[in-house]
Scaffold this motif. Structure first.
Motif, PDB file in Angstrom:
ATOM      1  N   ASP A 138       0.810  -1.205   0.000  1.00  0.00           N
ATOM      2  CA  ASP A 138       0.000   0.000   0.000  1.00  0.00           C
ATOM      3  C   ASP A 138       0.848   1.263   0.000  1.00  0.00           C
ATOM      4  N   ASP A 139       2.080   1.193   0.467  1.00  0.00           N
ATOM      5  CA  ASP A 139       2.940   2.368   0.518  1.00  0.00           C
ATOM      6  C   ASP A 139       4.379   1.942   0.249  1.00  0.00           C
ATOM      7  N   PRO A 140       4.736   1.748  -1.020  1.00  0.00           N
ATOM      8  CA  PRO A 140       6.084   1.284  -1.339  1.00  0.00           C
ATOM      9  C   PRO A 140       7.164   2.265  -0.926  1.00  0.00           C
ATOM     10  N   GLU A 141       6.835   3.562  -0.838  1.00  0.00           N
ATOM     11  CA  GLU A 141       7.862   4.537  -0.472  1.00  0.00           C
ATOM     12  C   GLU A 141       8.363   4.307   0.952  1.00  0.00           C
ATOM     13  N   LEU A 142       7.445   4.008   1.881  1.00  0.00           N
ATOM     14  CA  LEU A 142       7.874   3.741   3.245  1.00  0.00           C
ATOM     15  C   LEU A 142       8.708   2.474   3.336  1.00  0.00           C
ATOM     16  N   ALA A 143       8.413   1.507   2.454  1.00  0.00           N
ATOM     17  CA  ALA A 143       9.222   0.279   2.443  1.00  0.00           C
ATOM     18  C   ALA A 143      10.660   0.596   2.035  1.00  0.00           C
ATOM     19  N   LEU A 144      10.808   1.512   1.086  1.00  0.00           N
ATOM     20  CA  LEU A 144      12.148   1.878   0.643  1.00  0.00           C
ATOM     21  C   LEU A 144      12.914   2.650   1.711  1.00  0.00           C
ATOM     22  N   ILE A 145      12.195   3.371   2.560  1.00  0.00           N
ATOM     23  CA  ILE A 145      12.854   4.162   3.595  1.00  0.00           C
ATOM     24  C   ILE A 145      13.666   3.274   4.521  1.00  0.00           C
ATOM     25  N   ASP A 146      13.153   2.074   4.813  1.00  0.00           N
ATOM     26  CA  ASP A 146      13.883   1.165   5.697  1.00  0.00           C
ATOM     27  C   ASP A 146      15.103   0.546   5.026  1.00  0.00           C
ATOM     28  N   GLN A 147      15.295   0.831   3.742  1.00  0.00           N
ATOM     29  CA  GLN A 147      16.419   0.258   3.019  1.00  0.00           C
ATOM     30  C   GLN A 147      17.517   1.272   2.728  1.00  0.00           C
ATOM     31  N   VAL A 148      17.409   2.482   3.301  1.00  0.00           N
ATOM     32  CA  VAL A 148      18.392   3.514   2.990  1.00  0.00           C
ATOM     33  C   VAL A 148      19.674   3.359   3.806  1.00  0.00           C
ATOM     34  N   GLY A 149      19.717   2.413   4.720  1.00  0.00           N
ATOM     35  CA  GLY A 149      20.949   2.154   5.459  1.00  0.00           C
ATOM     36  C   GLY A 149      21.064   2.875   6.793  1.00  0.00           C
ATOM     37  N   MET A 150      19.999   3.522   7.260  1.00  0.00           N
ATOM     38  CA  MET A 150      20.031   4.162   8.581  1.00  0.00           C
ATOM     39  C   MET A 150      19.937   3.095   9.666  1.00  0.00           C
ATOM     40  N   ILE A 151      20.907   3.088  10.555  1.00  0.00           N
ATOM     41  CA  ILE A 151      20.893   2.120  11.643  1.00  0.00           C
ATOM     42  C   ILE A 151      21.135   2.875  12.948  1.00  0.00           C
ATOM     43  N   GLY A 152      20.087   3.085  13.690  1.00  0.00           N
ATOM     44  CA  GLY A 152      20.220   3.686  15.011  1.00  0.00           C
ATOM     45  C   GLY A 152      20.161   5.191  15.060  1.00  0.00           C
ATOM     46  N   GLU A 153      20.531   5.889  13.981  1.00  0.00           N
ATOM     47  CA  GLU A 153      20.460   7.337  13.983  1.00  0.00           C
ATOM     48  C   GLU A 153      20.469   7.856  12.562  1.00  0.00           C
ATOM     49  N   GLY A 154      19.959   9.066  12.386  1.00  0.00           N
ATOM     50  CA  GLY A 154      19.942   9.660  11.059  1.00  0.00           C
ATOM     51  C   GLY A 154      19.177  10.972  11.066  1.00  0.00           C
ATOM     52  N   SER A 155      19.298  11.694   9.962  1.00  0.00           N
ATOM     53  CA  SER A 155      18.616  12.968   9.796  1.00  0.00           C
ATOM     54  C   SER A 155      17.519  12.838   8.759  1.00  0.00           C
ATOM     55  N   PHE A 156      16.444  13.585   8.965  1.00  0.00           N
ATOM     56  CA  PHE A 156      15.296  13.569   8.059  1.00  0.00           C
ATOM     57  C   PHE A 156      14.981  15.006   7.655  1.00  0.00           C
ATOM     58  N   SER A 157      14.764  15.216   6.358  1.00  0.00           N
ATOM     59  CA  SER A 157      14.274  16.514   5.894  1.00  0.00           C
ATOM     60  C   SER A 157      12.805  16.623   6.262  1.00  0.00           C
ATOM     61  N   ILE A 158      12.411  17.797   6.731  1.00  0.00           N
ATOM     62  CA  ILE A 158      11.032  17.998   7.156  1.00  0.00           C
ATOM     63  C   ILE A 158      10.539  19.335   6.640  1.00  0.00           C
ATOM     64  N   GLU A 159       9.329  19.349   6.115  1.00  0.00           N
ATOM     65  CA  GLU A 159       8.744  20.562   5.560  1.00  0.00           C
ATOM     66  C   GLU A 159       7.558  21.012   6.414  1.00  0.00           C
ATOM     67  N   GLY A 160       7.356  22.316   6.468  1.00  0.00           N
ATOM     68  CA  GLY A 160       6.190  22.855   7.147  1.00  0.00           C
ATOM     69  C   GLY A 160       6.428  23.338   8.557  1.00  0.00           C
ATOM     70  N   VAL A 161       7.680  23.288   9.051  1.00  0.00           N
ATOM     71  CA  VAL A 161       7.969  23.767  10.399  1.00  0.00           C
ATOM     72  C   VAL A 161       8.088  25.284  10.361  1.00  0.00           C
ATOM     73  N   ARG A 162       7.258  25.961  11.149  1.00  0.00           N
ATOM     74  CA  ARG A 162       7.216  27.421  11.073  1.00  0.00           C
ATOM     75  C   ARG A 162       7.517  28.112  12.396  1.00  0.00           C
ATOM     76  N   CYS A 163       7.256  27.462  13.503  1.00  0.00           N
ATOM     77  CA  CYS A 163       7.347  28.193  14.766  1.00  0.00           C
ATOM     78  C   CYS A 163       7.673  27.242  15.906  1.00  0.00           C
ATOM     79  N   GLY A 164       7.710  27.837  17.129  1.00  0.00           N
ATOM     80  CA  GLY A 164       8.029  27.032  18.293  1.00  0.00           C
ATOM     81  C   GLY A 164       7.015  25.949  18.557  1.00  0.00           C
TER      82      GLY A 164
END
Length: 808
Positions: free
Chosen positions: A81-107
């Motif tokens: 149902d969501d192949p993109e999320l399946a690919l996310i687990d294959q990017v090689g992040m193990i235990g820590e990582g950074s994610f780009s996030i959109e829409g953050v505007r304030c505290g």
């Protein structure tokens, strides 16, 4: 709940409720630990993604979704149902990582993201960098997956993907283009509306008939539509997302102000009674988008330094095959290089990994690593960091560290760590901004009802003016913008601020404590003489001392080894006492080399020999006998006197704290004009000294070479390490001086002072502006037109003020 689902869903689906995931209906793996509380009951989930989605739905107050749905939700596990999320687990992040996030505007956004991710099972650390649009997460791989993190962020309304430099840059560019189009449309609408509004304002009584005024108003209405329904979309979308999750951010008053002013103007236009504010609306949208465009530009520039460093990591290398003189090379990935292999570095190419020159002389550009603008001359035997660019002749380099462990690669990782947290002043601003919005909405309601009793005709306009004139963004965004601009400036000058509090604490520091060797001195002492004091001659003593120093990375040990590299002896059972010396067995006899106190424990008695002024010493002894004294001298850094003087002029107390003997420390302190010099201090004693200062109320900044100063660097309020080569891998300091110079430290102190001043100016401006403007709007002294100008101008002022820090 199962009975309700059985009534509205097919039997097959109802069966899955018991054996499948409560959220998506997929089979639950045996032994699954994933679950979520829905309607007071624990529901089984097939994956952390579905658990995150269910928790977000319940936390948002939409638990009724499960009782009213007619089909299962799409799986959040990343299955079919969501192949993109399946690919996310294959990017090689193990235990820590950074994610780009959109829409953050304030505290409020920061609080929600960090709180939501902190609730995920296995998540240990969350740090959101607003300026760069990135969130760093550390988690337990056994309990959490990257897809769960992305799913949780998407469930609360934020688009997120694993961080990729190219994709992140493309996303920022895409956001810039969209924002520019919205800004252009708003500006065009504003100019056209003003063409119709100005004549109405300038017309005296009787000079413009009612029909013409109505025509002008209807034309303004038509031209305002693109600004409201296209250009203002970011504000409406942000406000809807904030309201949906029950945590109003700064987009809420902006969207309410635009909607209220537009609705009131439309009502006045339709009834023919009252004033219209289409010109105010278009101007407000245009100016606010303009300040947001400036903010986006600041965020893009905040990522330039990291992108530049990433671009400097060589992807390939020319590995030599066979005889180096034949120059037979093969192109290989830099990541495949092994220690000991030879690589050819032609002119214009970057050194693919840390190594030592074995053939050729050239000039290398270290600007990417250290900020030094002038190329440096190098030759055989010189150590080169990965990432330095060959600006002269071709050279042959023997690899001493894998590409992934090169100086540049480690520098990239340190830069990624930088900015992941927030200093105390930014946390305070976030909390104030979150409460500010709630208080503003309450005040708007109060103002409307008060004016309804005093002058109902002005109630609506006063409420709109209060919404429009407020400026919470100055509190929540100006601080991270200033920090990002300052961090970028420092990095270009060769200073990497890693911890979030680095600049803030450096400005507050009352005492600056310097180590001596490798910090105030160049760190390359030279052996001046070997003075025998026992039965062995100086040559044999030097051979024994060199063998005992085989595993010593301290500059003194390196100097002794350099004086006798081919000692021909083998030291066994080497044992080190940090800050004191080494003990080992050579030809069946136990020897010690190090401080007099350390050696005395083996030799007995007391060393009797006057030490030459301005030198450091190491003693050699065997059981029951003193053998020799090694005298070493290290030259002061050229910039050290100026750096010390600048700190003293800033009102800070400068102290020299060294492991070398007191005479050597005093001699260096006297040459630099430092009143307090304390020598002969072991690492634990250095830490105790700093803690004693702190107990007396001092704020201590510690500067060391990073090799033997790990404990005191961690113990100081703020610390800087001289970052050289592989030492970057184990830096324990809050900041790193990337070049071989102390001068950037004084620049960092100046930047810290300016940054603190800019942040305070922004916060004072935001506070004074809101304290003056909001009451003025509430009492009817400001109409929506002036309020819109004030709010947008306030946002622009704080952002532009912060960006001044990037200037050289």
């Amino acid at each position: 709940m199962s009975a309700v689902l059985a009534d509205v869903m097919p039997p097959a689906a109802a069966t899955k409720v018991d054996a499948g995931c409560f959220h998506c209906g997929s089979p639950v793996p045996a032994g699954s630990r994933w679950n979520a509380q829905v309607d007071g009951a624990s529901r089984s989930m097939c994956c952390p993604g579905c658990a995150a989605a269910a928790e977000a739905i319940v936390a948002g107050g939409f638990a009724d979704y499960y009782s009213s749905r007619t089909e299962y939700a799409a799986s959040a596990a990343g299955g079919a149902d969501d192949p993109e999320l399946a690919l996310i687990d294959q990017v090689g992040m193990i235990g820590e990582g950074s994610f780009s996030i959109e829409g953050v505007r304030c505290g409020a956004c920061v609080w929600l993201v960090e709180r939501r991710l902190g609730q995920l099972a296995g998540v240990r650390e969350v740090a959101l960098n607003v300026a760069q649009g990135r969130v760093f997460v550390r988690w337990d791989p056994e309990l959490c997956r990257p897809s769960a993190i992305v799913g949780a962020l998407r469930a609360i309304g934020y688009a997120a993907v694993p961080y990729d430099a190219q994709r992140h840059a493309q996303g920022l560019e895409r956001a810039r283009r969209i924002l520019f189009r919205q800004l252009f449309v708003a500006g065009l609408s504003m100019m056209q509306v003003m063409m119709y509004a100005v004549p109405v304002y300038l017309a005296d009584d009787g000079t413009m008939d009612a029909g013409m005024a109505a025509l002008m108003a209807w034309a303004s209405f038509a031209l305002t539509l693109p600004a409201v329904f296209y250009s203002a979309l970011p504000f409406f979308a942000g406000a809807w997302r904030d309201l949906r999750r029950g945590l109003p951010g700064m987009d809420v008053p902006v969207a309410l102000g635009i909607a209220a002013a537009f609705a009131g103007s439309c009502a006045a236009l339709a009834s023919g009674k009252g004033e219209v504010y289409f010109d105010s609306i278009t101007m407000f949208v245009f100016l606010l988008l303009g300040s947001r465009y400036l903010e986006l530009g600041a965020r893009r520039r905040a990522t330039e330094a990291l992108d530049t460093l990433r671009g400097g990591v060589p992807a390939s290398a020319l590995r030599l095959r066979g005889d180096p003189d034949a120059r037979d090379t093969e192109l290989v990935p830099a990541s495949s290089l092994a220690v000991g292999e030879l690589v050819l570095v032609p002119p214009g190419r970057a050194v693919p990994a840390d190594g030592v020159i074995v053939e050729g002389s050239s000039e290398l550009d270290f600007s990417l690593l250290t900020g030094e603008s002038r190329p440096r001359r190098v030759g055989p035997g010189d150590v080169l960091p990965g990432g330095a660019v060959n600006a002269g002749q071709a050279i042959v380099v023997r690899v001493s560290a894998a590409a992934g462990d090169s100086t540049l690669a480690m520098l990239v990782r340190l830069v990624e760590r930088a900015g992941q947290g927030k200093p105390a002043i930014a946390l305070w601003a976030d909390r104030v901004a979150a409460w500010f919005v709630l208080g503003l909405l309450a005040l708007t309601v109060v103002v409307y009802f008060i004016w309804s009793t005093v002058d109902p005709a002005r109630a609506w306009h006063a409420a709109v003016a209060v919404l429009v004139v407020s400026c919470p963004c100055a509190l929540s965004l100006a601080t991270p913008t200033a920090l990002a601009a300052a961090t970028d400036r420092l990095l270009r000058r060769g200073v990497l601020a890693i911890a979030p509090h680095t600049l803030e604490t450096l400005e507050r520091a009352t005492h600056v404590v310097f180590d001596k060797t490798g910090t105030l001195t160049v760190g390359r002492p030279v052996l001046r003489q070997v003075l025998p004091v026992g039965a062995l001659d100086s040559d044999l003593c030097l051979r024994i001392g060199s063998a005992l120093q085989a595993e010593n990375s301290h500059p003194i040990g390196i100097a002794i080894r350099a004086a006798m590299p081919a000692h021909g002896l083998a030291a066994r059972q080497l044992r080190a006492e940090i800050g004191r010396g080494f003990e080992g067995i050579i030809d069946g006899m136990v020897y010690r080399i190090g401080t007099a106190e350390f050696v005395q424990g083996l030799a007995g008695g007391v060393a009797r020999s006057a030490l030459p002024t301005g030198t450091s010493s190491a003693w050699l002894a065997c059981e029951g006998q003193w053998l020799a004294r090694f005298d070493l001298a290290d030259s002061l850094r050229e910039e050290a006197p100026d750096v010390v003087r600048r700190f003293q002029q800033a009102g800070k107390t400068v102290i020299l704290l060294s492991g070398d003997d007191q005479a050597a420390a005093t001699a260096v302190a006297r040459r630099l004009g430092i009143a307090g010099a304390f020598g002969g201090r072991l690492p634990a004693e250095k830490l105790a000294f700093v803690r004693e200062l702190q107990q007396d109320g001092a704020v201590v900044a510690m500067v060391g070479d990073g090799s033997n100063d790990a404990a005191v660097l961690r113990g100081a309020d703020v610390s800087f390490a001289m970052g050289r080569g592989t030492e970057l891998a184990h830096v324990h300091a809050d900041g790193v001086l990337l070049g071989d110079s102390l001068a950037p430290l004084a620049d960092a102190a100046d930047t810290a002072r300016r940054t603190t001043a800019v942040i305070r100016q922004n916060l004072v401006w935001a506070s004074v502006y809101n304290l003056v403007a909001i009451p003025a709007a509430a009492t009817g002294l400001l109409n929506p037109w002036l309020s819109g100008i004030g709010m947008a101008a306030s946002s622009a002022v704080v952002v532009l003020n912060a960006l001044r820090l990037r200037k050289e």
